[in-house]
Enzyme design. Structure first.
Site, short mmCIF file in Angstrom:
data_model
loop_
_atom_site.label_atom_id
_atom_site.label_comp_id
_atom_site.label_asym_id
_atom_site.label_seq_id
_atom_site.Cartn_x
_atom_site.Cartn_y
_atom_site.Cartn_z
N TYR A 1 0.82 -1.21 0.00
CA TYR A 1 0.00 0.00 0.00
C TYR A 1 0.85 1.26 0.00
CZ TYR A 1 0.69 0.99 5.05
OH TYR A 1 1.21 1.31 6.27
N ARG B 1 8.20 4.39 -4.66
CA ARG B 1 8.21 3.51 -3.49
C ARG B 1 7.22 2.36 -3.69
NH1 ARG B 1 7.16 5.98 2.42
NH2 ARG B 1 5.01 6.03 1.67
N ARG C 1 -7.22 -20.96 -2.00
CA ARG C 1 -6.24 -20.72 -0.96
C ARG C 1 -5.04 -21.66 -1.08
NH1 ARG C 1 -4.46 -22.30 3.94
NH2 ARG C 1 -3.62 -20.65 5.25
N HIS D 1 -0.59 -21.00 -0.30
CA HIS D 1 0.40 -19.95 0.00
C HIS D 1 1.16 -19.50 -1.24
CE1 HIS D 1 -0.46 -21.46 3.96
NE2 HIS D 1 0.31 -20.56 4.53
N LYS E 1 6.32 -1.64 1.87
CA LYS E 1 5.12 -1.12 2.56
C LYS E 1 4.01 -2.16 2.43
CE LYS E 1 2.99 3.44 3.33
NZ LYS E 1 3.11 3.47 4.78
N GLU F 1 12.58 2.81 13.62
CA GLU F 1 11.56 3.81 13.28
C GLU F 1 10.43 3.70 14.30
OE1 GLU F 1 9.61 2.96 9.52
OE2 GLU F 1 9.77 0.81 9.84
N LEU G 1 10.93 1.70 6.88
CA LEU G 1 10.25 2.21 5.70
C LEU G 1 10.92 3.52 5.27
CD1 LEU G 1 7.66 1.63 3.94
CD2 LEU G 1 6.76 3.66 5.07
#
Ligand code: PDD
Length: 284
Positions: free
Chosen positions: A31, A50, A98, A100, A146, A179, A203
Site C-alpha cells: 500500500y 516507493r 487458498r 500460499h 510497505k 523507526e 520504511l
C-alpha cells in the site's frame, strides 16, 4: 465517499471484494498513503517509485503505468470533497483458491484506492508534544516493503495507546533504533539532527526525505547514521514524521521527559520550515 476498485469508481457502500482475496487471506499486498494539498497529490513520483519498490519486493507486476496511476489519482481527488485529502492505495495479489504459493497462472490483482480528509495535527498537540514508548522491533527483515500485513505494527502501536501515548519507537536487537510503528523517528542532540539510514529494517519515509532536504537547504546540522538505543534515551529532542502527522515532537518517552519535556528548538524550527514548505512547494 467515492472510491476506486478494480478499474471503476463507485460509492464506498457498493465496493465488494472476494473473501478469497489474498489480501484478506494472507495479507499478500502492498500500500501507499499519499497526502493531497490544494487538490494536488504531494510527491506523487516518489510515492509511485516507493510503490514500485514494494511491488518488486513481493514479486507482483505493477498493474498500471505511472501515467495511468496519475490519471486515477487525479480523478479520485476531484470526485472527493476537500482541497486537502489523504489517499490510501492498496494492491493485492488478487482472489484465488487458498494456497500460499502465488496463483499459477497469475490472477488479476485487486486495486483499491480511497480518499479521506487530511486533518492537520491539532494546536494542543503541537504545543505539548506527544508521548511514546519503546519496544523491541519484532517485525520481519523487509520493513522497506510497505506491506499491508501490518499485524506487528498494529500490536506495537497498540502498546503506545495502552500507555496513553501516540507512538511506539522500535529498537532492534536491544541495540539500535529503526523507526516508529507508523512513522519515522529523528533524534536531536546538542543542536544536531540524527536520522537512521534507510535500509531493509525501516520504511523509507517520504516525509523523512522532506525533513532531511529542509535540514540541508537551511544549514541545519544533521547526520544519517545508526542510532544506538542509549542515544534515544539521552536525546535532547525526539521527532516523529509521517505523511498524515507531518512532524511532531515526542516529549515523553517511557514515562520520562525527553530533554526539558517540552517541544524543543529543533522541533520549532523544522515545524515552521515544514509549514513554509507546504505553503510554497506542496501547494504550488
Ligand atoms: N505510515 N514508517 C512506517 C512503519 C509507516 O507506517 C509510515 C507511514 C512511515 C512514514 O512514511 P511517510 O512519511 O512516507 O508517510 C514510516 C502511513 C502514514 C500509514 O500507514 O498510515
Amino acid at each position: 465517499m467515492t472510491i476506486f476498485l478494480n478499474d471503476e469508481f463507485m460509492p464506498i457502500a457498493e465496493a465488494k471484494v472476494s473473501v478469497l482475496d489474498r489480501g484478506f487471506i494472507f495479507g499478500d499486498g502492498v500500500y501507499e498513503v499519499i497526502p493531497v494539498y490544494s487538490g494536488k497529490a504531494f510527491r506523487l513520483a516518489e510515492h509511485l517509485r516507493r510503490l514500485q519498490h514494494s511491488l518488486d519486493g513481493i514479486r507482483l507486476p505493477n498493474p498500471y503505468s505511472d501515467d495511468k496511476w496519475t490519471g486515477i489519482i487525479n480523478e479520485l481527488i476531484t470526485r472527493n470533497p476537500g482541497e486537502d485529502q489523504y489517499l490510501y492505495l492498496h494492491i493485492t495479489r488478487g482472489a484465488a483458491k487458498r494456497d500460499h504459493a502465488f496463483p499459477n497462472p497469475p490472477v488479476k490483482p485487486t486495486v483499491f484506492l480511497m480518499s479521506s480528509p487530511l486533518p492537520t495535527p491539532p494546536a494542543a498537540l503541537l504545543q505539548s508534544g506527544v508521548g511514546a514508548v519503546t519496544a523491541q522491533d519484532n517485525r520481519w527483515l523487509r520493513c522497506d516493503i510497505k506491506s499491508i500485513a501490518l499485524l506487528p505494527n498494529v500490536l506495537l502501536r497498540q502498546m503506545a495507546v495502552d500507555a496513553g501515548c501516540a507512538e511506539t519507537i522500535l529498537i532492534r536487537d536491544n541495540d539500535f533504533m529503526t523507526e516508529g510503528a507508523a512513522s519515522n523517528i529523528f533524534v536531536v542532540k546538542s543542536g544536531k539532527l540524527f536520522a537512521p539510514p534507510k535500509d531493509h529494517l525501516m520504511l523509507p519515509g517520504i516525509t523523512y526525505d522532506v525533513i532531511l532536504e529542509i535540514a540541508s537547504a537551511h544549514g541545519i546540522p544533521h547526520e544519517v547514521r545508526k542510532i544506538a538505543v542509549a542515544e534515544v534515551h539521552a536525546a535532547d529532542e525526539l521527532l516523529l514524521t509521517s505523511s498524515t502527522k507531518e512532524v511532531l515532537a515526542i516529549t515523553r518517552l517511557d514515562g520520562k521527559p525527553v530533554g526539558t519535556g517540552q517541544p524543543g528548538p529543533m522541533f520549532a524550527k523544522l515545524y515552521a520550515l515544514y509549514q513554509n514548505f507546504k505553503r510554497d512547494v506542496m501547494r504550488a
